[in-house]
Scaffold this active site. Sequence first.
Site, PDB file in Angstrom:
ATOM      1  N   PRO A   9       0.172  81.217  16.442  1.00 36.22           N
ATOM      2  CG  PRO A   9      -1.721  81.181  17.787  1.00 36.22           C
ATOM      3  CD  PRO A   9      -1.257  80.870  16.399  1.00 36.22           C
ATOM      4  NE  ARG A  17       8.903  83.752  27.982  1.00 26.42           N
ATOM      5  CZ  ARG A  17       9.783  84.649  27.581  1.00 26.42           C
ATOM      6  NH1 ARG A  17      10.900  84.272  27.017  1.00 26.42           N
ATOM      7  NH2 ARG A  17       9.549  85.944  27.719  1.00 26.42           N
ATOM      8  CE1 TYR A  22       4.475  73.137  22.202  1.00 26.09           C
ATOM      9  CE2 TYR A  22       4.978  74.799  23.858  1.00 26.09           C
ATOM     10  CZ  TYR A  22       4.064  73.989  23.207  1.00 26.09           C
ATOM     11  OH  TYR A  22       2.745  74.028  23.568  1.00 26.09           O
ATOM     12  CD  GLU A  97      -3.791  69.523  12.517  1.00 27.12           C
ATOM     13  OE1 GLU A  97      -4.630  68.931  11.797  1.00 27.12           O
ATOM     14  OE2 GLU A  97      -3.943  69.690  13.735  1.00 27.12           O
ATOM     15  CG  HIS A  99       0.131  69.866  16.178  1.00 29.87           C
ATOM     16  ND1 HIS A  99      -0.258  71.158  16.417  1.00 29.87           N
ATOM     17  CD2 HIS A  99      -0.872  69.283  15.487  1.00 29.87           C
ATOM     18  CE1 HIS A  99      -1.460  71.345  15.903  1.00 29.87           C
ATOM     19  NE2 HIS A  99      -1.856  70.221  15.328  1.00 29.87           N
ATOM     20  CG  LEU A 100       7.113  72.052  17.146  1.00 25.82           C
ATOM     21  CD1 LEU A 100       7.201  73.403  17.830  1.00 25.82           C
ATOM     22  CD2 LEU A 100       8.455  71.638  16.581  1.00 25.82           C
ATOM     23  NE  ARG A 106       1.510  69.571  25.345  1.00 25.37           N
ATOM     24  CZ  ARG A 106       1.700  70.852  24.985  1.00 25.37           C
ATOM     25  NH1 ARG A 106       1.792  71.157  23.703  1.00 25.37           N
ATOM     26  NH2 ARG A 106       1.805  71.780  25.896  1.00 25.37           N
ATOM     27  NE  ARG A 110      -1.623  71.759  25.247  1.00 27.47           N
ATOM     28  CZ  ARG A 110      -1.446  73.087  25.185  1.00 27.47           C
ATOM     29  NH1 ARG A 110      -1.594  73.715  24.042  1.00 27.47           N
ATOM     30  NH2 ARG A 110      -1.125  73.776  26.259  1.00 27.47           N
TER      31      ARG A 110
END
Length: 144
Positions: A9, A17, A22, A97, A99-100, A106, A110
């Site tokens: 998502p 944005r 990101y 998996e 993640h950027l 963070r 998370r």
Amino acid sequence: MKIFVLHGPNLNLLGTREPEVYGAATLESINAMLEEEAKARGVELKTLQSNSEGELVSAIQEAASWADAVIINPAAYTHTSIALRDAISAVGTPTIEVHLSNIYAREEFRHHSLISPVAVGQVTGFGVEGYRLALLAALSLDDK
Ligand code: CA2
């Protein structure tokens, strides 16, 4: 080898944005980079982005019949979705998996991934490069 790349998502918003978190790359450009890498290595690649947990679960189930490996950025579902975790665990397709951002650098919420215990491994914090690393990791599974 056939690889399925799944984006969770809000990743459709990439490049429009929060570039400070990101990066500036769009999802389209990430997919194009992956297609190019895959083509150069003679690998078949399919990509899908969905904002819907159920659609991601169904996609993982359906990919079990054709994909040799799944690369997934589950986005916020990383931290919440037992359904995604169960789907990955149930079908048994080797899953990487991505993640950027570095999720461990963070917010506390998370730091925990429900996905990593059922993934082959995790790439986190390398931005777009993380997807390329995940693709190389997926290819290396063929040698195992
Ligand atoms: O770092 C990652 O790749 C994340 O999976 C991204 C998720 C976040 O919930 C995870 O904790 C880490 C958020 C994806 C939202 O994507 C956006 C892209 C552009 C603008 C806003 C959100």
